[in-house]
Design an enzyme around this catalytic site. Structure first.
Site, short mmCIF file in Angstrom:
data_model
loop_
_atom_site.label_atom_id
_atom_site.label_comp_id
_atom_site.label_asym_id
_atom_site.label_seq_id
_atom_site.Cartn_x
_atom_site.Cartn_y
_atom_site.Cartn_z
N LYS A 149 -23.20 42.77 116.31
CA LYS A 149 -21.78 42.77 116.67
C LYS A 149 -20.91 42.54 115.44
O LYS A 149 -19.82 43.09 115.31
CB LYS A 149 -21.47 41.74 117.74
CG LYS A 149 -21.18 40.33 117.27
CD LYS A 149 -20.70 39.44 118.38
CE LYS A 149 -20.37 38.04 117.88
NZ LYS A 149 -19.10 37.98 117.12
N ASN A 150 -21.40 41.72 114.50
CA ASN A 150 -20.62 41.43 113.30
C ASN A 150 -20.55 42.62 112.35
O ASN A 150 -19.75 42.61 111.41
CB ASN A 150 -21.19 40.21 112.58
CG ASN A 150 -20.96 38.92 113.33
OD1 ASN A 150 -20.07 38.84 114.18
ND2 ASN A 150 -21.77 37.91 113.06
N ASP A 160 -5.33 33.01 105.25
CA ASP A 160 -4.62 33.07 103.98
C ASP A 160 -5.14 34.17 103.07
O ASP A 160 -4.35 34.89 102.42
CB ASP A 160 -4.73 31.73 103.25
CG ASP A 160 -4.12 30.58 104.03
OD1 ASP A 160 -3.86 30.76 105.24
OD2 ASP A 160 -3.91 29.50 103.46
N LEU A 161 -6.46 34.32 102.98
CA LEU A 161 -7.02 35.33 102.08
C LEU A 161 -6.67 36.74 102.54
O LEU A 161 -6.46 37.63 101.71
CB LEU A 161 -8.54 35.16 101.97
CG LEU A 161 -9.03 34.00 101.11
CD1 LEU A 161 -10.54 33.87 101.19
CD2 LEU A 161 -8.59 34.17 99.66
N ARG A 187 -11.53 36.45 116.99
CA ARG A 187 -11.00 36.36 115.64
C ARG A 187 -11.09 37.69 114.90
O ARG A 187 -10.21 38.03 114.10
CB ARG A 187 -11.75 35.27 114.87
CG ARG A 187 -11.21 35.07 113.48
CD ARG A 187 -11.84 33.88 112.80
NE ARG A 187 -11.32 33.75 111.45
CZ ARG A 187 -10.15 33.20 111.16
NH1 ARG A 187 -9.37 32.76 112.11
NH2 ARG A 187 -9.73 33.12 109.91
N ASP A 218 -24.28 30.98 110.98
CA ASP A 218 -24.42 31.37 112.38
C ASP A 218 -25.80 31.03 112.95
O ASP A 218 -26.02 31.18 114.16
CB ASP A 218 -24.15 32.87 112.56
CG ASP A 218 -22.67 33.17 112.67
OD1 ASP A 218 -21.85 32.23 112.67
OD2 ASP A 218 -22.31 34.37 112.78
N ARG A 262 -20.40 36.95 124.52
CA ARG A 262 -19.75 37.54 123.36
C ARG A 262 -20.75 38.07 122.34
O ARG A 262 -20.41 38.96 121.56
CB ARG A 262 -18.84 36.52 122.66
CG ARG A 262 -17.63 36.06 123.48
CD ARG A 262 -16.78 35.09 122.69
NE ARG A 262 -16.51 35.61 121.36
CZ ARG A 262 -16.62 34.91 120.23
NH1 ARG A 262 -17.00 33.65 120.27
NH2 ARG A 262 -16.35 35.46 119.07
N CYS A 313 -13.90 31.38 118.36
CA CYS A 313 -14.58 30.12 118.63
C CYS A 313 -13.66 28.95 118.30
O CYS A 313 -12.78 29.03 117.46
CB CYS A 313 -15.86 30.04 117.81
SG CYS A 313 -17.15 31.17 118.39
N ARG A 331 -9.93 28.09 110.49
CA ARG A 331 -10.38 29.21 109.67
C ARG A 331 -9.16 30.06 109.34
O ARG A 331 -8.84 31.01 110.04
CB ARG A 331 -11.45 30.02 110.42
CG ARG A 331 -12.75 29.26 110.57
CD ARG A 331 -13.79 30.05 111.33
NE ARG A 331 -13.49 30.10 112.75
CZ ARG A 331 -14.13 30.89 113.60
NH1 ARG A 331 -15.05 31.71 113.17
NH2 ARG A 331 -13.82 30.87 114.87
#
Length: 436
Positions: free
Chosen positions: A23-24, A125-126, A93, A306, A398, A117, A122
């Protein structure tokens, strides 16, 4: 009404399990289809709530999305929306990944600040700093990120910390920028490589795959492409740890062992036997006295954050003392209190948890605070006596496809129902209650 997974104790998990697509990896691949008009196909896509959420975001933006079996077809020929709303983005996210491609192709984007989550801050900013480096004007107002630009301009950008999410967004934005972009201290996770392959197949010019320095020569347009998502290394790792915690023998198939080197080394250090083939990994922990070891999470190829909760569940089951340090998300310890309710002996100081092994766990009502915490509680529940009732298991939907079926192939019977089951027998059967 609570949904419940009934999980009778498994003395020793045995068998093979097929690992789904990651999924990632899939979520960035889906966002990348917004960079052009056309029909893109992503193969090896799992049926997960996070995938469904991203599909809804894309549909809201004007795309047509169809998910059949393990293939995802995305038609962006009439996709002109640039606003990703709160009611969708707050669910996950990774929805922020649409910021880069919308800004690059349409010159504007309005994306709600993301959810996901519930552990730890988290910040984005970046992501914002990266867009600004590419000459975008960005402001935050009313819980939304508003970004505007003509054509983005290539630039050098150094990530202050290695960030997978920010690397994804900067890649997606810079491929259509004017000129050369160089990304320093970029994330090198396999999911980033998967995205680079997709973007290059679409006509992008990205160099340095697999390294922390990525060079992107901007192009004026991209075309739709077909890509295969890589296997889910976190799902594979979860089932390997399940084999270890139950002292069983488990083979995960359709995986890339090179993506799991840190976990394989750690499992080997406990005393398990590991055998890797081209696309499979077998763990054999049968009749073996496993030893606790300490781990420290870090950016790939170090131990994955993770897999930290699942590893902690394994440490709880082993006689002796071990430590788990999370350098990526120092606040990722909400599962500790729940493991302690099952009888674990864990103390947390800063970003380090000290675990004194307690092999004899007992069932109790616990709560999954997030996706991987839920997986850790399942693993602990497999060896806990009596019934364990785990609430908020919707998190597991998820990230784990067909969890019941896959555990069944290994000999664990997990049933999902709407009513808790009472028993007077001391059966080690975790009940996983899902709050829908």
């Amino acid at each position: 009404m609570k949904e419940i997974y009934q999980v009778p104790t498994s003395q020793s998990l045995q068998g093979d399990v097929i690992i789904s697509g990651a999924k990632n990896a899939v979520l960035p691949l889906m966002a990348a289809t917004l960079l052009c008009r056309g029909i893109s196909i992503i193969n090896n896509v799992p049926q997960l709530d996070d995938v469904n959420t991203m599909a809804e975001v894309l549909r809201y933006l004007g795309a047509k999305v169809e998910h059949q079996n393990s293939s995802l077809t995305i038609d962006t020929r009439e996709c002109d929306g640039y606003q990703a709303p709160y009611h969708l983005v707050t669910k996950m996210r990774a929805s922020i990944y649409v910021l880069g491609p919308l800004l690059a192709r349409l010159g504007q984007a309005s994306v709600a600040l993301p959810g996901g989550c519930a552990w730890g801050p988290r910040p984005v900013d970046l992501h914002i700093a990266g867009m600004q480096a590419l000459s975008a004007k960005v402001e935050l107002s009313h819980g939304n990120i508003h970004a505007h630009a003509g054509r983005l301009q290539g630039a050098d950008f150094t990530f202050s910390i290695s960030s997978v999410g920010a690397t994804v967004n900067l890649l997606l934005a810079s491929v259509l920028a004017d000129g050369t972009t160089r990304l320093f201290n970029a994330a090198i996770e396999p999911e980033i490589d998967n995205l680079v392959d997709q973007l290059n197949a679409m006509g992008a010019q990205i160099f340095g795959k697999g390294t922390s320095t990525l060079v992107i020569e901007g192009v004026t347009e991209l075309k739709a492409a077909t890509i295969d998502a890589i296997p889910d290394r976190i799902e594979a790792g979860t089932y390997l740890i399940a084999g270890a915690i139950t002292q069983g023998k488990v083979t995960v198939k359709q995986v890339q062992p090179a993506h799991l080197t840190a976990l394989i080394d750690s499992l080997t250090a406990t005393g398990t036997l590991i055998c890797c083939e081209d696309d499979s990994i077998t763990i054999d922990a049968q009749q073996r006295a496993l030893q606790p070891i300490s781990i420290k999470t870090g950016p790939y190829p170090l131990f994955a954050t993770d897999l930290q909760p699942q590893w902690m569940a394994l440490c709880v089951s082993l006689t002796g003392v071990s430590q788990v340090t999370d350098t990526i998300y120092p606040d990722r310890f909400q599962h500790v209190a729940e493991l302690c309710r099952l009888g674990a002996n864990i103390r947390v100081k800063g970003n380090t948890a000290c675990i004194i092994g307690t092999p004899n766990l007992s069932g109790a009502p616990v709560k999954a605070s997030d996706l991987r915490a839920g997986a850790a509680l399942i693993l602990a529940g497999l060896i806990a006596s009596d019934y364990t009732e785990i609430s908020d298991i919707h998190h597991l939907d998820r990230g784990y496809q067909n969890l019941i079926g896959k555990f069944a192939t290994l000999g664990a019977t997990i049933k999902r129902s709407h009513h808790p089951v009472a028993t007077n027998q001391a059966i080690a059967a975790p009940l996983l209650s899902l709050c829908g």
